[in-house]
Design an enzyme around this catalytic site. Structure first.
Site, PDB file in Angstrom:
ATOM      1  CE  LYS A   1      -4.510   0.865   0.489  1.00  0.00           C
ATOM      2  NZ  LYS A   1      -5.631   0.109  -0.046  1.00  0.00           N
TER       3      LYS A   1
ATOM      4  N   GLY B   1     -22.013   5.544  -0.870  1.00  0.00           N
ATOM      5  CA  GLY B   1     -21.027   5.967  -1.870  1.00  0.00           C
ATOM      6  C   GLY B   1     -21.020   5.054  -3.079  1.00  0.00           C
ATOM      7  CG  ASN B   2     -17.950   5.560  -5.967  1.00  0.00           C
ATOM      8  OD1 ASN B   2     -18.778   6.211  -6.612  1.00  0.00           O
ATOM      9  ND2 ASN B   2     -16.762   6.021  -5.667  1.00  0.00           N
TER      10      ASN B   2
ATOM     11  N   GLY C   1     -23.140   4.029   4.442  1.00  0.00           N
ATOM     12  CA  GLY C   1     -22.308   4.580   3.370  1.00  0.00           C
ATOM     13  C   GLY C   1     -22.979   4.406   2.022  1.00  0.00           C
TER      14      GLY C   1
HETATM   15  P1  NAI Z   1     -16.970   6.282  -1.276  1.00  0.00           P
HETATM   16  O1  NAI Z   1     -16.092   7.373  -0.783  1.00  0.00           O
HETATM   17  O2  NAI Z   1     -17.551   6.372  -2.650  1.00  0.00           O
HETATM   18  O3  NAI Z   1     -18.199   6.058  -0.273  1.00  0.00           O
HETATM   19  C1  NAI Z   1     -18.066   6.051   1.107  1.00  0.00           C
HETATM   20  C2  NAI Z   1     -19.290   6.779   1.673  1.00  0.00           C
HETATM   21  O4  NAI Z   1     -19.293   6.605   3.081  1.00  0.00           O
HETATM   22  C3  NAI Z   1     -19.282   8.284   1.401  1.00  0.00           C
HETATM   23  O5  NAI Z   1     -20.505   8.653   0.785  1.00  0.00           O
HETATM   24  C4  NAI Z   1     -19.128   8.900   2.789  1.00  0.00           C
HETATM   25  O6  NAI Z   1     -19.814  10.133   2.926  1.00  0.00           O
HETATM   26  C5  NAI Z   1     -19.738   7.821   3.659  1.00  0.00           C
HETATM   27  N1  NAI Z   1     -19.350   7.845   5.056  1.00  0.00           N
HETATM   28  C6  NAI Z   1     -18.155   8.151   5.613  1.00  0.00           C
HETATM   29  N2  NAI Z   1     -18.204   8.023   6.949  1.00  0.00           N
HETATM   30  C7  NAI Z   1     -19.470   7.634   7.250  1.00  0.00           C
HETATM   31  C8  NAI Z   1     -20.137   7.325   8.460  1.00  0.00           C
HETATM   32  N3  NAI Z   1     -19.523   7.388   9.637  1.00  0.00           N
HETATM   33  N4  NAI Z   1     -21.439   6.958   8.402  1.00  0.00           N
HETATM   34  C9  NAI Z   1     -22.098   6.885   7.225  1.00  0.00           C
HETATM   35  N5  NAI Z   1     -21.495   7.172   6.027  1.00  0.00           N
HETATM   36  C10 NAI Z   1     -20.209   7.525   6.050  1.00  0.00           C
HETATM   37  O7  NAI Z   1     -16.119   4.929  -1.098  1.00  0.00           O
HETATM   38  P2  NAI Z   1     -16.359   3.520  -1.781  1.00  0.00           P
HETATM   39  O8  NAI Z   1     -15.481   3.388  -2.954  1.00  0.00           O
HETATM   40  O9  NAI Z   1     -17.819   3.280  -1.913  1.00  0.00           O
HETATM   41  O10 NAI Z   1     -15.773   2.530  -0.666  1.00  0.00           O
HETATM   42  C11 NAI Z   1     -16.519   2.240   0.498  1.00  0.00           C
HETATM   43  C12 NAI Z   1     -15.669   1.364   1.405  1.00  0.00           C
HETATM   44  O11 NAI Z   1     -15.341   0.153   0.743  1.00  0.00           O
HETATM   45  C13 NAI Z   1     -14.333   1.997   1.825  1.00  0.00           C
HETATM   46  O12 NAI Z   1     -14.043   1.584   3.138  1.00  0.00           O
HETATM   47  C14 NAI Z   1     -13.338   1.372   0.866  1.00  0.00           C
HETATM   48  O13 NAI Z   1     -12.038   1.310   1.416  1.00  0.00           O
HETATM   49  C15 NAI Z   1     -13.933  -0.026   0.715  1.00  0.00           C
HETATM   50  N6  NAI Z   1     -13.555  -0.670  -0.525  1.00  0.00           N
HETATM   51  C16 NAI Z   1     -13.860  -0.071  -1.726  1.00  0.00           C
HETATM   52  C17 NAI Z   1     -13.504  -0.693  -2.921  1.00  0.00           C
HETATM   53  C18 NAI Z   1     -13.885  -0.100  -4.236  1.00  0.00           C
HETATM   54  O14 NAI Z   1     -13.830  -0.830  -5.246  1.00  0.00           O
HETATM   55  N7  NAI Z   1     -14.307   1.142  -4.301  1.00  0.00           N
HETATM   56  C19 NAI Z   1     -12.769  -1.979  -2.926  1.00  0.00           C
HETATM   57  C20 NAI Z   1     -12.568  -2.556  -1.602  1.00  0.00           C
HETATM   58  C21 NAI Z   1     -12.934  -1.896  -0.455  1.00  0.00           C
END
Ligand code: NAI
Length: 349
Positions: A78, A179-180, A177
């Site tokens: 990482k 997000g994506n 969450g």
């Molecule tokens: P993202 O940034 O698109 O979405 C994360 C969401 O969580 C955001 O909308 C944010 O506002 C929200 N958030 C943050 N703290 C929060 C809380 N305390 N309560 C409620 N919502 C909260 O990130 P993404 O890509 O969707 O990833 C989500 C998780 O999955 C992360 O932990 C990431 O490390 C993990 N992950 C993502 C991968 C990927 O392909 N994008 C692959 C493997 C793991």
């Protein structure tokens, strides 16, 4: 690039010189036993350098375990960069990072992670070929990893729910969450007929998803204690701790966030409470599977096959956890360590 340390925790820790940007960074290479260390590049604000190094090492180990259990020919690593406090030339910063990656000569392959984007990785690509997660071109694997991560989590959730006799159709699933990954996962669950509860600290984001899917929106401070069948943590890590675990009112935890357990012992607590835990790095491997396939020039079909195997692997881990009367996260860690040790042994022989 300076080699800082070489101990039991990581094979190597490299400093990335970003002084010119009022920043600094490290690349932690946890293991190259199975192949070059692969894992994303995180740009984040850290209180001090020790916090940054600790995060890099912890995340690199997680990548080793994730890649090993996903059957990928990659070790784990990482890159973690301190987000500059003031205005800075972002492209120049990623050019400097790319040059440093070229200096590692392929021992580590980078990609995007929290705080970095496809555009940043395109800049890195200008300096080195040891990068993936680039703009999708042609019929090969590549592009946004999030849909693959969500697909793997969904398949894993179906498999885990089946082991406790819980049909996802009609089940109440709370997603932390929006997000994506959380968004893609919510759509897959809605198609399956699950009843959804969504929360995000970005309330507008949760609201938009809830409206799109007819889900219930709850506050970010409520979602971990919602009365539901399944909790899918898809926000940040360390959400399952001494405070939150006793308050959970679900039968299954299965989500995308990395490092969901604050400590390994919280997996024991979940088990003691009769809550099934699907180990995070086992179920969220879809994204790195896609990234590695892109790097190796593989096809989307190969990604689909590997992602489909996530559910099979999870079933095996849950069965072993029952047989050994152990927490599922500990079983997964043991299996990953065995794979890495076997590869190290084979390389040494
Ligand atoms: P993202 O940034 O698109 O979405 C994360 C969401 O969580 C955001 O909308 C944010 O506002 C929200 N958030 C943050 N703290 C929060 C809380 N305390 N309560 C409620 N919502 C909260 O990130 P993404 O890509 O969707 O990833 C989500 C998780 O999955 C992360 O932990 C990431 O490390 C993990 N992950 C993502 C991968 C990927 O392909 N994008 C692959 C493997 C793991």
């Amino acid at each position: 690039m300076t080699q800082l340390a070489n101990d039991d925790a990581v094979e190597a820790l490299h400093v990335v010189d970003l002084d010119a940007f009022g920043s600094c960074g490290v690349v932690a290479v946890h293991s190259t036993a199975l192949g070059p260390a692969a894992g994303g590049c995180r740009l984040w604000h850290y209180g001090d350098e020790q916090d940054m190094v600790t995060d890099a090492v912890r995340l690199a180990r997680g990548m080793s375990y994730k890649n090993a259990l996903a059957g990928l020919p990659f070790g784990g690593g990482k890159a973690v960069l301190q987000r500059p406090a003031g205005a800075h030339d972002r492209a120049a910063l990623f050019r400097a990072f790319g040059l440093a990656m070229e200096g590692l000569a392929g021992a580590y392959v980078t990609a995007e992670d929290v705080g970095t984007t496809v555009a940043d990785m395109q800049v890195v690509r200008g300096q080195t070929r040891y990068v993936a997660g680039l703009n999708h071109a042609g019929a090969g694997a590549g592009g946004d990893p999030s849909p693959w991560t969500a697909a793997g989590v969904f398949k894993a959730m179906c498999a885990a729910a089946e082991t406790i006799g819980l049909p996802l159709k009609g089940a109440r699933v709370a997603i932390q969450g929006a997000g994506n990954v959380g968004g893609h996962l919510a759509r897959l669950l809605a198609e399956r007929g699950a009843e959804l509860v969504v929360a995000d600290v970005d309330e507008a984001r949760a609201h938009a998803l809830a409206r799109e899917l007819g889900a219930t929106q709850v506050g970010a401070d409520e979602v971990l204690a919602v009365d539901a069948d399944v909790l899918a943590p898809c926000a940040l890590g360390a959400v399952l701790d001494d405070v939150t675990v006793p308050r959970l009112k679900v039968r299954l935890v299965c989500g995308a966030a990395n490092n969901q357990l604050a400590e390994d012992r919280h997996g024991d607590m979940l088990r003691a409470q009769g809550i099934l835990y699907a180990p995070d790095y086992v179920v969220n491997a879809g994204g790195i599977i896609n990234v590695c396939a892109e790097y190796l020039g593989e096809s989307t079909r190969q990604v689909e096959d590997r992602v489909a195997r996530i559910a099979v692997r999870l079933r095996d881990i849950l069965r072993l956890a029952n047989e050994r009367d152990m927490a599922s996260n500990r079983v997964a860690d043991d299996l990953a360590r065995e794979k890495i040790a076997a590869a190290s042994g084979a390389a040494a022989a």
